[in-house]
Design an enzyme around this catalytic site. Structure first.
Site, PDB file in Angstrom:
ATOM      1  N   ASP A   1     -11.221  -8.003   7.639  1.00 33.08           N
ATOM      2  CA  ASP A   1     -12.623  -7.971   7.187  1.00 33.08           C
ATOM      3  C   ASP A   1     -13.266  -9.343   7.371  1.00 33.08           C
ATOM      4  OD1 ASP A   1     -12.494  -5.313   6.371  1.00 33.08           O
ATOM      5  OD2 ASP A   1     -13.524  -5.699   4.471  1.00 33.08           O
TER       6      ASP A   1
ATOM      7  N   TYR B   1       0.829  -1.207   0.000  1.00 32.02           N
ATOM      8  CA  TYR B   1       0.000   0.000   0.000  1.00 32.02           C
ATOM      9  C   TYR B   1       0.865   1.260   0.000  1.00 32.02           C
ATOM     10  CZ  TYR B   1      -4.108  -2.927   1.013  1.00 32.02           C
ATOM     11  OH  TYR B   1      -5.108  -3.870   0.959  1.00 32.02           O
TER      12      TYR B   1
HETATM   13  C1  IPM Z   1      -9.199  -0.350   6.069  1.00 31.99           C
HETATM   14  C2  IPM Z   1      -9.690   0.169   4.753  1.00 31.99           C
HETATM   15  C3  IPM Z   1      -8.589   1.000   4.127  1.00 31.99           C
HETATM   16  C4  IPM Z   1      -7.375   0.118   3.986  1.00 31.99           C
HETATM   17  C5  IPM Z   1      -8.947   1.640   2.796  1.00 31.99           C
HETATM   18  C6  IPM Z   1     -10.188   2.503   2.910  1.00 31.99           C
HETATM   19  C7  IPM Z   1      -7.799   2.417   2.211  1.00 31.99           C
HETATM   20  O1  IPM Z   1     -10.064  -0.876   3.940  1.00 31.99           O
HETATM   21  O2  IPM Z   1      -8.914   0.467   6.958  1.00 31.99           O
HETATM   22  O3  IPM Z   1      -9.106  -1.561   6.225  1.00 31.99           O
HETATM   23  O4  IPM Z   1      -7.275  -0.641   3.040  1.00 31.99           O
HETATM   24  O5  IPM Z   1      -6.503   0.174   4.834  1.00 31.99           O
HETATM   25 MG    MG Z   2     -10.010  -2.777   4.871  1.00 35.47          MG
END
Ligand code: IPM
Ligand code: MG
Length: 357
Positions: A252, A143
Site C-alpha cells: 500500500d 493471516y
Molecule cells: C490486500 C487486501 C487484503 C489483504 C484484505 C482485503 C484481506 O488488503 O489484498 O492487500 O490484506 O490481503
Molecule cells: Mg492490503
C-alpha cells in the site's frame, strides 16, 4: 484457435464496473492477437454473502479451479461490517487465495511518466522511473495462523500467530530470486529478524537460497526501516520479498508513491499456471455505481494475466502500451489534471480499446 476459460469474480462496490471494462479490453485484445476467451461468473465477498450466506461458496472454488485464470474486481463494504470475522467478505478473499494455493503475490509499483506529478514524493526523490516489484507471501503467516479469543484473568483477550516453515519461505524466495534474475538482479528481503523467530528463520532461509542465485545481490532490511527507505529513496529497490502481513502494508505504501492506488495491478500465483489477477485497490463503496471509478488497475491486471498465466506476452505489451498512451490525454476523476479529457469508467475502457484495435 486457442481459447481460454476465465472466471470473473466481480465482487462488490466498484468491482462489477471495473471488471466490465477489463473484459471489454480483453475481448478487443483477443480478437487482435488471435485467441478466444470464454467467461464464467462466480460469487465472492459481500455479494456471495447476500446470495448464499457465505463469502466463498464451494461453487466459486470449483469454477476457479477448472479455469485457466481468475479475474477479480474487489470485495467488501460497510454493509457486511457486522458479519463475524470468519464470514466477512475479506475472509472469502483469504479463502480463495488459500483454496487455490496462491502463495505468491506480485505487486508491481511503477510510475507512469504522465502521472509523475501525482506522486506525493518530490520528483528528485522518485527519480526517472520508479519500478519496484513487491513479492508478497500470500497463504501463510499471521493471516492464516492460529487465532482466537479468550479470557486472561477475566479480561477479554485475543491472539494471532505468525508462523512460517522453511518450505513456505523457500518457495516464495524462489519466485523472488527468479523475478530478480529477469529484472535488475537486486533482491531485498524484508523481515523483523531483530525481534521475531519467524523472521530469523526467514532471513536464514533467504541467505541459504541465495547460493543458488550467485548473480542476484541479496540484502536484508527490517520492515520498519524498509517503510522509511521506501519514501526516503525508492529508487534503491528492484525486487522486495516479504511475508504476508509486511507485504500487505508495504505494498500500500509503495502504491501511493506511484500517485494513485487506482493504477496498480497484481497477480497471485500458485505452482501451476493458474493465477488470480486483481487491482490492488479496494471496492470503494463510496463511489460505486457512479461511473467514475478508474478501471486501469483492473485492465493492467488483465495484462499481467496474459503475461503470467496465458503466455500471451505480445497481447500483454499491447495493453500496457495502450494504458501508457491513454494517460497522456485521458483521465478518470481520481487522476484528473487540468488540460486532460475527463472521462467516465466506461469511456476510459473505450479509449484503451480504441488504442489496441
Ligand atoms: C490486500 C487486501 C487484503 C489483504 C484484505 C482485503 C484481506 O488488503 O489484498 O492487500 O490484506 O490481503
Ligand atoms: Mg492490503
Amino acid at each position: 484457435m486457442k481459447s481460454y476459460n476465465i472466471t470473473l469474480l466481480k465482487g462488490d462496490g466498484i468491482g462489477p464496473e471495473i471488471i466490465n471494462e477489463a473484459v471489454k479490453v480483453l475481448n478487443v485484445t483477443a480478437e487482435k492477437y488471435g485467441f478466444g476467451v470464454n467467461y464464467e461468473e462466480a460469487l465472492l465477498g459481500g455479494c456471495a454473502i447476500d446470495a448464499t450466506g457465505v463469502p466463498l461458496p464451494q461453487e466459486t472454488v470449483d469454477k476457479c479451479k477448472s479455469s485457466d485464470s481468475v479475474l477479480l474486481g474487489a470485495v467488501g463494504g460497510p454493509k457486511w461490517d457486522t458479519q463475524p470475522g470468519s464470514n466477512r467478505p475479506e475472509a472469502g478473499l483469504l479463502g480463495i487465495r488459500g483454496a487455490l494455493g496462491l502463495f505468491a503475490n506480485l505487486r508491481p509499483a511503477v510510475i507512469f511518466e504522465p502521472l509523475k506529478n501525482a506522486s506525493p514524493l518530490r520528483e528528485d526523490i522518485i527519480g526517472e522511473a520508479m519500478d519496484i516489484m513487491i513479492v508478497r507471501e500470500l497463504t501463510g503467516g499471521i493471516y492464516f495462523g492460529k487465532r482466537g479469543n479468550f479470557e486472561e484473568d477475566g479480561i477479554p483477550a485475543a491472539y494471532d500467530t505468525e508462523k512460517y516453515n522453511v518450505n513456505e519461505i523457500q518457495r516464495i524466495g524462489r519466485v523472488a530470486f527468479d523475478m530478480a534474475m529477469k529484472r535488475n538482479k537486486k533482491l531485498t528481503s524484508v523481515d523483523k529478524a531483530n525481534v521475531l523467530d519467524s523472521s530469523r528463520l526467514w532471513r536464514k532461509t533467504m541467505i541459504e537460497l541465495s547460493s543458488e542465485y550467485p548473480e542476484v545481490e541479496l540484502n536484508h532490511l527490517y520492515v520498519d526501516n524498509c517503510a522509511m527507505q521506501l519514501v526516503r529513496n525508492p529508487k534503491q529497490f528492484d525486487v522486495i520479498v516479504t511475508s504476508n502481513i509486511f507485504g500487505d502494508i508495504l505494498s500500500d505504501e509503495a502504491s501511493m508513491i506511484s500517485g494513485s492506488i487506482g493504477m496498480l495491478a497484481s497477480a497471485s500465483l500458485n505452482s501451476t499456471k493458474l493465477g488470480m489477477y486483481e487491482p490492488i485497490h479496494g471496492s470503494a463503496p463510496d463511489i460505486a455505481g457512479q461511473g467514475i471509478a478508474n478501471p486501469l488497475a483492473t485492465i493492467l491486471s488483465v495484462a499481467m494475466m496474459l503475461r503470467y498465466s496465458l503466455d500471451e506476452s505480445k497481447a500483454a505489451d499491447a495493453i500496457e502500451n495502450a494504458v501508457a498512451e491513454v494517460l497522456k490525454t485521458t483521465r478518470t476523476p481520481d487522476i484528473y489534471t487540468e488540460g486532460m479529457k475527463k472521462v467516465s469508467t466506461s469511456e476510459m475502457g473505450d479509449a484503451v480499446c480504441a488504442l489496441i484495435k
